[in-house]
Design a protein around this motif. Structure first.
Motif, PDB file in Angstrom:
ATOM      1  N   ALA A 486       0.937  -1.466   0.431  1.00 45.67           N
ATOM      2  CA  ALA A 486       0.338  -0.230  -0.100  1.00 45.67           C
ATOM      3  C   ALA A 486       1.132   1.195   0.230  1.00 45.67           C
ATOM      4  O   ALA A 486       1.992   1.421   0.514  1.00 45.67           O
ATOM      5  N   PHE A 500      -4.292   0.915  -1.546  1.00 50.52           N
ATOM      6  CA  PHE A 500      -4.081  -0.583  -1.609  1.00 50.52           C
ATOM      7  C   PHE A 500      -3.174  -1.174  -3.433  1.00 50.52           C
ATOM      8  O   PHE A 500      -4.074  -0.670  -4.324  1.00 50.52           O
ATOM      9  N   HIS A 501      -1.866  -1.613  -2.927  1.00 47.67           N
ATOM     10  CA  HIS A 501      -1.811  -1.992  -4.774  1.00 47.67           C
ATOM     11  C   HIS A 501      -0.988  -3.309  -4.546  1.00 47.67           C
ATOM     12  O   HIS A 501       0.345  -4.011  -4.912  1.00 47.67           O
ATOM     13  N   ASN A 505      -5.528  -6.863  -4.209  1.00 44.18           N
ATOM     14  CA  ASN A 505      -5.403  -6.308  -3.376  1.00 44.18           C
ATOM     15  C   ASN A 505      -5.846  -7.070  -2.206  1.00 44.18           C
ATOM     16  O   ASN A 505      -7.066  -6.256  -1.148  1.00 44.18           O
ATOM     17  N   ASN A 533      -8.221   3.054  -4.440  1.00 42.91           N
ATOM     18  CA  ASN A 533      -7.379   2.505  -4.868  1.00 42.91           C
ATOM     19  C   ASN A 533      -8.153   2.178  -6.381  1.00 42.91           C
ATOM     20  O   ASN A 533      -9.594   2.545  -6.766  1.00 42.91           O
ATOM     21  N   GLY A 535      -7.933   0.049  -8.363  1.00 44.57           N
ATOM     22  CA  GLY A 535      -7.424  -1.723  -8.689  1.00 44.57           C
ATOM     23  C   GLY A 535      -8.377  -2.588  -9.829  1.00 44.57           C
ATOM     24  O   GLY A 535      -9.196  -1.393  -9.729  1.00 44.57           O
ATOM     25  N   CYS A 539     -10.935  -5.038  -2.894  1.00 51.48           N
ATOM     26  CA  CYS A 539      -9.960  -5.276  -1.804  1.00 51.48           C
ATOM     27  C   CYS A 539     -10.787  -6.585  -1.985  1.00 51.48           C
ATOM     28  O   CYS A 539     -12.257  -7.213  -1.581  1.00 51.48           O
TER      29      CYS A 539
END
Length: 798
Positions: A486, A500-501, A505, A533, A535, A539
């Motif tokens: 993150a 988050f990455h 995630n 994020n 993504g 998550c």
């Protein structure tokens, strides 16, 4: 625009018309849905004693279309209740009501004469200044507007929605020769911000942008694979994710679209372009015509290039042999180039791995790709003014990961253009001139700002300031703290964003560490925190693989430490001295929800699939999920001065059945979101909206969330919950292991064996969560569920 759009009228209640009306209802626009008057009564209408003049008969088509919205999958509505925002009517009795609309959308059959005649009728009831648009996939807007007044033509344009409108982000706006440019500009903003669309401005040419390029690519693929003797499944293996395209690739896409629809789109270009070479490409192959004549239309008829049939072991997928026109079992496709592409990370790396594979699939991919890239470049100026519109259209309308010009950059513009010419392909003059000027790519970035090729050199991509890009901010050195999982990024105006990455995630120790560090940093130096994020999913939960490994090794203390760390971190986030706003999108599951629950406010994207799903892997939420919903039940009961049990029952069912919302609005309906939480339709604006929410909270004299006592239902309430679970087991709805999980969940939500009405601390509830979680980790059937989820991606009901 002259005034806000609050009322709309959609004419045509077919698949597209009703789905467009549904999406307008999704964003709060009331809609009149009109269709023709049926000429015959149904048996049901006759039995009811209706005549042809009865309103139920005259409005039947629109009424049935609205009813079908609740049954259609995937769901066109964010919430079934939104169907009440659509009013049915018919073209004979209610056309005059379009005078009350702020936007009139024509969505009838793709026939120029029919559309022209209808627009003439519309103008008779039209209120000057009202926007009128045609949802057409390729018929000329200018030809449609012939015969209409100048005032009408100034307010008329094409709005090509892609099917299904709720889920497909692309909207092509096609101005006519007389359309007011200022209307186009302001209407574009409305479509982006209110409808949540990726909007591109297309020229009034056959099939506009996405269908023009996409149809060309599909026909080239079909011809190339036929010449090389590739099978349907081989072509799809190459033209799917390996090339940065969707899993449906070429032939599954055609089956989904409908072969008759595709044939119509191809014929439209063939009939309306003058270049002989281009006309030849858009001449539909005989095999495709034969399939349509035989009724093999794809998914809607049950057979197309693929056929899902019942076999001895269940459903089987068979594919069409284009040589024999017979179906046979699909075969697994593998090669060095395809395997290399699977191992590569990201669309650019996958594509380059495929093209450099050196086998016949790599050669096939190159021969298809080079023609699509050159054709896209040839059409700049004809179908769109700039390369950005073409790239955005192909990503938004065909789900390509990279547009044609982004793809060209990815494989090396200069090198690949040279290779194309060496192989006898004519690269457009403007591309050769661009390279001759010393440019090595169509796009470049400087200090986080994107520039793209234009006739006057690199042009700046003018993105609205509300579309915050975390990637761009990181390129501008706005990262405050970072680790493998993150990063904390400065959004400006005193607001930070926790991104988050990690892979998928998924939450691990690195993300938990960064959450803790971020709270400390925000408390010292910022006005508030956004959790968001970019993504694919917000998550997917905690790191399940790590938990399974620890459980298999019976490392109970390690698991206890992990859960304590998660719980303590969420408590620290909740006690942050500055406001915290979470902005989840798409899959937000398990631990992803538990990260959002401590936030002061949630700004969810409309396409947010939100749920505490731990029971699906044999566990219960233990990062504060149970505790937070028990607290919510306690608050709700106190506010209503009512019995706690009904509120607790609702959350017991929500967690126990692992319910996941079908949208952000559904998350509110289920009880995951609070009344103060909001839903944003365009995910590109979510971070901005979350930032503004933080600033509003900060400016309003924010006070940190204080420790609360939770009123629990205790042993009596637990018995009620467990009795409901036992009833489900006796009815065969759940398994013995489900019942075990449900009993432990009931124990936690009810506050264990505390007396009914007792006030307990949050830590007391967290301890109950952790104890139940640990005991379930020790169950072999739970470990089987965890393993199955990791291997198959779906829950095991053992």
């Amino acid at each position: 625009m002259r005034k806000p759009i609050r009322k709309a009228a959609v004419i045509g209640s077919g698949v597209m018309g009703s789905a467009i009306a549904a999406h307008l209802a999704n964003v709060g626009i009331s809609c009149l849905l009109l269709d023709i008057v049926p000429r015959q009564l149904t048996e049901t209408e006759i039995e009811k004693g209706y005549t042809a003049e009865h309103p139920a008969v005259r409005n039947r088509l629109a009424t049935a279309a609205i009813a079908n919205l609740r049954k259609t999958s995937p769901a066109p509505l964010y919430d079934d209740d939104f169907a009440s925002r659509i009013t049915p009517g018919n073209l004979e009795d209610h056309l005059e009501l379009i005078g009350e609309a702020d936007w009139v959308i024509e969505a009838v059959v793709e026939n120029l004469d029919v559309k022209r005649e209808l627009l003439g009728r519309v103008e008779r009831h039209w209120k000057p200044g009202t926007i009128v648009s045609s949802n057409t996939s390729g018929i000329s807007i200018n030809r449609m507007a012939e015969g209409r007044s100048e005032a009408f033509r100034r307010c008329f344009l094409g709005t090509h929605f892609f099917n299904p409108p709720r889920y497909m982000p692309l909207l092509e706006l096609i101005p006519g020769a007389s359309t007011d440019p200022e209307l186009v500009k302001t209407f574009r903003v409305f479509c982006e911000r209110v409808l949540g669309k990726t909007v591109v401005i297309a020229k009034d040419t056959p099939n506009f942008i996405a269908n023009r390029i996409g149809t060309y690519g599909l026909l080239v693929t079909l011809r190339e694979m036929t010449e090389r003797g590739l099978t349907v499944e081989e072509a799809d293996a190459v033209t799917g994710p390996a090339m940065g395209r969707p899993k449906s690739a070429t032939f599954r896409t055609l089956d989904l679209v409908g072969l008759d629809t595709f044939l119509f789109v191809a014929d439209n270009v063939h009939a309306n372009v003058t270049d002989a070479e281009e006309r030849a490409i858009f001449k539909a192959p005989d095999a495709l015509k034969a399939m349509v004549a035989q009724g093999r239309l794809g998914e809607k008829s049950g057979q197309g290039f693929y056929w899902k049939r019942k076999g001895a072991g269940g459903s089987e997928i068979w594919s069409l042999d284009l040589k024999t026109m017979e179906y046979r079992p699909s075969r697994k496709v593998s090669s060095g180039s395809l395997e290399a592409a699977k191992l590569a990370k990201g669309a650019r790396a996958r594509l380059n791995a495929l093209l450099s594979g050196g086998d016949r699939y790599a050669e096939f991919a190159w021969n298809v790709l080079k023609r699509v890239l050159v054709y896209s470049a040839e059409k700049i100026g004809e179908i769109a003014d700039d390369i950005r519109a073409v790239d955005e259209a192909m990503k938004g309308g065909f789900n390509w990961e990279l547009g044609p010009f982004e793809t060209w950059d990815a494989i090396g513009l200069v090198r690949s253009a040279k290779k194309m010419e060496e192989e006898g392909l004519r690269v457009p003059a403007w591309v050769k001139d661009w390279i001759a000027q010393g440019n090595t790519s169509f796009y470049k970035k400087e200090n986080g700002t994107l520039y793209f090729a234009s006739s006057s050199g690199y042009a700046r991509d003018e993105r609205p300031p509300e579309r915050i890009s975390l990637r761009d901010l990181k390129e501008q050195n706005r990262v405050v703290k970072s680790n493998a999982g993150a990063s904390l990024i400065d959004l400006g105006d005193g607001v930070a964003c926790l991104e988050f990455h990690s892979p998928n995630n998924a939450i691990g120790e690195d993300i938990l560490s960064m959450i803790s560090q971020s709270v400390d940093e925000v408390n010292r130096n910022f006005r508030g925190l956004v959790i968001a994020n970019e993504g694919r999913n917000f998550c997917v939960g905690a790191n399940l693989m790590l938990l399974l490994m620890e459980a298999q090794d019976e490392e109970w203390e390690e698991i206890d430490d992990i859960i304590r760390l998660f719980q303590n971190t969420m408590l620290k986030l909740k006690r942050c001295e500055k406001p915290v706003v979470a902005a989840p999108h798409r899959m937000t599951l398990g631990g992803g929800v538990e990260v959002c629950l401590p936030a002061d406010q949630v700004i969810a994207s409309a396409e947010t699939y939100y749920g505490l799903v731990e029971t699906g892997v044999g566990l219960i939420p233990a990062g504060g999920g149970c505790k937070e919903l028990a607290l919510r039940a306690s608050r709700q009961a106190a506010l209503a001065e009512a019995d706690l049990q009904p509120y607790l029952n609702r959350y017991f069912e929500l967690i126990g059945m692992a319910k996941v919302s079908t949208s952000g609005h559904d998350a509110r309906k289920l009880g995951y979101l609070k009344p103060t939480d909001r839903v944003v339709v365009n995910p590109g604006y979510a971070i901005h909206e979350a930032k503004q929410a933080v600033l509003r909270l900060a400016d309003g004299g924010y006070e940190p969330i204080a420790e609360e006592r939770i009123r629990v239902a205790g042993a009596e309430g637990k018995a009620v919950l467990q009795l409901a679970a036992i009833g489900m087991r006796e009815s065969g709805w759940i398994s013995d292991h489900d019942l075990l999980i449900a009993k432990k969940l009931a124990h936690v939500l009810a506050g264990g064996d505390a007396p009914a009405g007792a006030l307990v601390t949050e830590q007391y509830m967290l301890d109950l969560e952790r104890e139940a979680f640990l005991s379930l980790c020790g169950e072999p059937k739970t470990r089987q569920r965890m393993q199955h989820m990791l291997a198959k991606g779906k829950p095991l009901r053992n």
